[in-house]
Scaffold this active site. Structure first.
Site, PDB file in Angstrom:
ATOM      1  N   SER A  31       0.819  -1.201   0.000  1.00  0.00           N
ATOM      2  CA  SER A  31       0.000   0.000   0.000  1.00  0.00           C
ATOM      3  C   SER A  31       0.857   1.256   0.000  1.00  0.00           C
ATOM      4  CB  SER A  31      -0.887  -0.004   1.247  1.00  0.00           C
ATOM      5  OG  SER A  31      -1.563   1.216   1.398  1.00  0.00           O
ATOM      6  N   LYS A  48      -3.809   2.129  -2.002  1.00  0.00           N
ATOM      7  CA  LYS A  48      -3.293   3.092  -1.031  1.00  0.00           C
ATOM      8  C   LYS A  48      -4.230   3.228   0.174  1.00  0.00           C
ATOM      9  CE  LYS A  48      -3.158   7.370  -2.027  1.00  0.00           C
ATOM     10  NZ  LYS A  48      -2.828   8.646  -2.697  1.00  0.00           N
ATOM     11  N   VAL A  91       3.980  11.011   3.955  1.00  0.00           N
ATOM     12  CA  VAL A  91       2.875  11.464   3.109  1.00  0.00           C
ATOM     13  C   VAL A  91       1.645  11.777   3.961  1.00  0.00           C
ATOM     14  CG1 VAL A  91       1.300  10.804   1.246  1.00  0.00           C
ATOM     15  CG2 VAL A  91       3.748  10.270   1.085  1.00  0.00           C
ATOM     16  N   GLY A  92       1.405  10.958   4.969  1.00  0.00           N
ATOM     17  CA  GLY A  92       0.298  11.245   5.877  1.00  0.00           C
ATOM     18  C   GLY A  92      -1.062  10.757   5.416  1.00  0.00           C
ATOM     19  N   ASN A 124      -6.154  -1.127   1.912  1.00  0.00           N
ATOM     20  CA  ASN A 124      -5.483  -0.782   3.155  1.00  0.00           C
ATOM     21  C   ASN A 124      -6.375   0.198   3.913  1.00  0.00           C
ATOM     22  OD1 ASN A 124      -3.560   1.229   4.731  1.00  0.00           O
ATOM     23  ND2 ASN A 124      -2.422  -0.676   4.490  1.00  0.00           N
ATOM     24  N   CYS A 128       1.083   2.860  10.962  1.00  0.00           N
ATOM     25  CA  CYS A 128       1.687   3.922  10.172  1.00  0.00           C
ATOM     26  C   CYS A 128       2.383   4.943  11.070  1.00  0.00           C
ATOM     27  CB  CYS A 128       0.625   4.623   9.334  1.00  0.00           C
ATOM     28  SG  CYS A 128       1.311   5.834   8.205  1.00  0.00           S
ATOM     29  N   LYS A 166      -1.559  -5.159   9.638  1.00  0.00           N
ATOM     30  CA  LYS A 166      -0.184  -4.751   9.339  1.00  0.00           C
ATOM     31  C   LYS A 166       0.519  -4.286  10.611  1.00  0.00           C
ATOM     32  CE  LYS A 166       2.343  -2.231   5.757  1.00  0.00           C
ATOM     33  NZ  LYS A 166       2.181  -1.385   4.556  1.00  0.00           N
ATOM     34  N   GLY A 209      12.037  -3.864   1.900  1.00  0.00           N
ATOM     35  CA  GLY A 209      13.279  -3.841   1.144  1.00  0.00           C
ATOM     36  C   GLY A 209      13.424  -4.898   0.074  1.00  0.00           C
TER      37      GLY A 209
END
Length: 302
Positions: free
Chosen positions: A22, A46, A72-73, A100, A131, A166, A245
């Site tokens: 996402s 997203k 980004v928020g 998400n 987040c 997540k 990664g």
């Protein structure tokens, strides 16, 4: 299509273990010129919140050695806009389009999850309680096992399909958090989200992003992600999706060896929009070299 790459995440059937993370793949359509979206195991759109969010002030991205920091928020147009305007366009692009879900309160999480629950061709949501660049909610829920359990329990009441949660790496004991979320009713876990980090401009003598700190992603965090996936996958009874990664088929194999049933590719999409296509082809080559009848044979071997 190479059926040796088929895998499952609970009741989700994936044609291969490659999904997209996402925030790095838009709504999928942005990448349609670079690969056939149906060739992915799935893609995660997203972050979606209850109401429209403008996100954080610019600058909110900064390149770092072996990675990038973002703040980004959760900029998005809200769940109602998604349901009315985005969903009808993307609903047939893949069997596993996953939304998400983010929020600043339990009520907001439940509102979004409930609305997504009613969309026929969305088989799962990924609940983002991790987040690190939202002032309210976000990581606040993900770092405390009781708060994590509470938000997952409440979302579980309104969301009846596959629930992925997540996890953040920014905790003392990720196993405790994972086990608490499993007990609350999660069907699977995805980990890790970005690592809280900071970048500074030495000449201008100020932070590179407006929020001062943000989420580090890219190859720099892969060793942390591998450790977290290995710890969690061996201490829960639900599937784990690895993130962090990943830039090659070898990276995917590493995550599966430590216990991931599938992976999400994120930052690498910015560098090479066709990276997922290349990785899927290379995974077939890996099966050839190691004489695997199924890629799932390697899951959890370490």
């Amino acid at each position: 299509m190479d059926t040796r790459l088929n895998t499952t995440v609970g009741n989700l059937n994936l044609i291969n273990p490659i999904m997209t993370a996402s925030g790095t793949f838009g709504f999928g359509l942005e990448y349609a010129d670079f690969l056939d979206l149906k060739t992915l195991g799935g893609f995660i759109v997203k972050g979606t919140t209850g109401e429209k969010r403008e996100g954080n002030a610019y600058p909110r991205l900064a390149e770092t050695p072996s990675g990038m920091i973002n703040a980004v928020g959760l900029q998005n147009k809200g769940v109602e806009f998604f349901c009315k305007n985005i969903y009808p366009i993307i609903k047939d692009k893949n069997e596993n389009i996953i939304v998400n879900v983010s929020g600043s309160s339990i009520e907001e999480y439940c509102k979004v999850a409930g609305m997504i629950n009613d969309l026929d061709t969305i088989p799962a949501i990924e609940l983002n309680i991790s987040c690190p660049n939202v002032k309210q909610g976000g990581m606040g829920f993900g770092v405390d096992k009781d708060m994590a359990k509470e938000v997952v329990s409440e979302v579980r009441k309104v969301y009846k399909k596959h629930l992925i949660v997540k996890l953040t790496p920014n905790v003392t004991n990720i196993i405790d958090i994972a086990q608490s979320i499993e007990k609350a009713g999660a069907d699977s876990l995805s980990l890790i989200n970005t690592v809280l980090a900071m970048a500074v401009d030495a000449e201008k003598q100020r932070p590179l992003i407006s929020t001062i700190t943000g989420g580090l992603s890219g190859p720099a965090i892969k060793p942390i992600a591998l450790r977290c996936v290995w710890q969690v996958s061996h201490n829960v009874n639900i599937p784990v999706i690895g993130i962090g990664g990943i830039t090659s088929a070898s990276d995917v194999v590493e995550f599966m060896l430590v216990g991931a049933s599938a992976v999400e590719i994120g930052t690498a999409n910015f560098i090479d929009p066709s990276i997922c296509k290349k990785i899927i082809a290379d995974l077939s080559d890996y099966c050839d070299r190691h004489k695997l009848n199924s890629i799932t044979e390697i899951i959890g071997k370490i």
